[in-house]
Write a protein that holds these residues in place. Sequence first.
Motif, short mmCIF file in Angstrom:
data_model
loop_
_atom_site.label_atom_id
_atom_site.label_comp_id
_atom_site.label_asym_id
_atom_site.label_seq_id
_atom_site.Cartn_x
_atom_site.Cartn_y
_atom_site.Cartn_z
N PRO A 1 75.78 20.12 35.75
CA PRO A 1 76.86 19.73 36.59
C PRO A 1 76.62 18.81 38.24
CG PRO A 1 76.96 22.46 35.43
CD PRO A 1 75.73 21.22 35.31
N ASP B 1 91.09 14.37 33.26
CA ASP B 1 90.65 15.19 33.78
C ASP B 1 90.32 16.74 33.78
OD1 ASP B 1 92.13 16.20 36.52
OD2 ASP B 1 93.25 17.30 35.69
N LYS B 2 89.03 16.29 33.66
CA LYS B 2 87.59 17.73 32.91
C LYS B 2 86.92 17.70 33.92
CE LYS B 2 87.24 16.33 28.06
NZ LYS B 2 88.60 18.08 27.42
N SER B 3 86.41 18.79 34.41
CA SER B 3 85.58 19.85 35.50
C SER B 3 84.62 19.47 34.85
CB SER B 3 86.27 21.02 35.51
OG SER B 3 85.50 21.34 34.12
N TYR B 4 83.71 19.22 36.31
CA TYR B 4 82.10 18.94 36.32
C TYR B 4 81.88 19.83 34.71
CZ TYR B 4 82.66 16.55 40.53
OH TYR B 4 82.91 15.23 41.57
N LYS B 5 81.69 21.31 34.85
CA LYS B 5 81.30 21.92 34.20
C LYS B 5 82.11 21.28 32.32
CE LYS B 5 80.59 26.69 33.24
NZ LYS B 5 80.28 26.33 31.69
N GLU B 6 83.01 21.58 32.00
CA GLU B 6 83.32 20.97 31.36
C GLU B 6 83.18 19.84 30.02
OE1 GLU B 6 87.76 22.78 30.72
OE2 GLU B 6 87.96 21.03 32.21
N CYS C 1 85.79 12.13 33.46
CA CYS C 1 87.07 13.09 34.20
C CYS C 1 88.00 12.70 35.03
CB CYS C 1 85.74 12.89 36.04
SG CYS C 1 84.03 13.63 35.44
N SER D 1 78.22 15.58 38.63
CA SER D 1 78.52 14.60 40.02
C SER D 1 78.31 13.50 41.03
CB SER D 1 78.37 16.21 40.90
OG SER D 1 78.70 15.74 42.89
#
Length: 201
Positions: free
Chosen positions: A165, A151-156, A147, A169
């Motif tokens: 997800p 810089d990946k999203s929660y979904k990724e 993360c 978090s």
Amino acid sequence: MSHIVEASGDDERELVKDLVKGDQNAFNLLYQKYSSLIYRKIFLMTKYEHIADELLQDIFLKIWSNRANINPDKSFKAWLYTIAQNVVYDYYRKLAHDKKMQDYFIESFNNLYSETEDYLLNKERNAILSAALETLSPKRREIFKLCKFEDKSYKEVADILQISPSTVSNQLVAATKSIKEYVFLHSQEFLMICIGLYLRK
């Protein structure tokens, strides 16, 4: 401002040898040469004249008290700078135990967390961050890296690790809290940042 005495390396070595023997005049000459330089260094670290004045006297008192341990064949200036830095850090460590300041830290913890976020992600401070990461569980550490570093999203991240997800978090929040607490307790530099905020309030 006091006049700074110019001396060659050999002359200074002789002064230091005399200091080791307890020569008050040698001490005075070294004080005259270095006190202004050390004062500026302390002031940059503390930002307050009265604190810098007090710590300057503490530093040279330590030099006189520990003169028998000085090695005249090594750099007196480097040794003096080390003493100065240690005295300032000792001052900050003692100040950190002040009850009013501890209360201030607790009240301002969210703001300090924001300060820590900027501090942590500065690449020049990889050592303290690496040490903090090692205190995390493997999964929590991986989530934080994906993360924050990639810089990946929660979904990724959830897809990569095959978790939800919401788990990403929750784990990221816990990881960030643990890392910031580690830095707060183990980094002298960040401790100085926090105390600086307190002194300026």
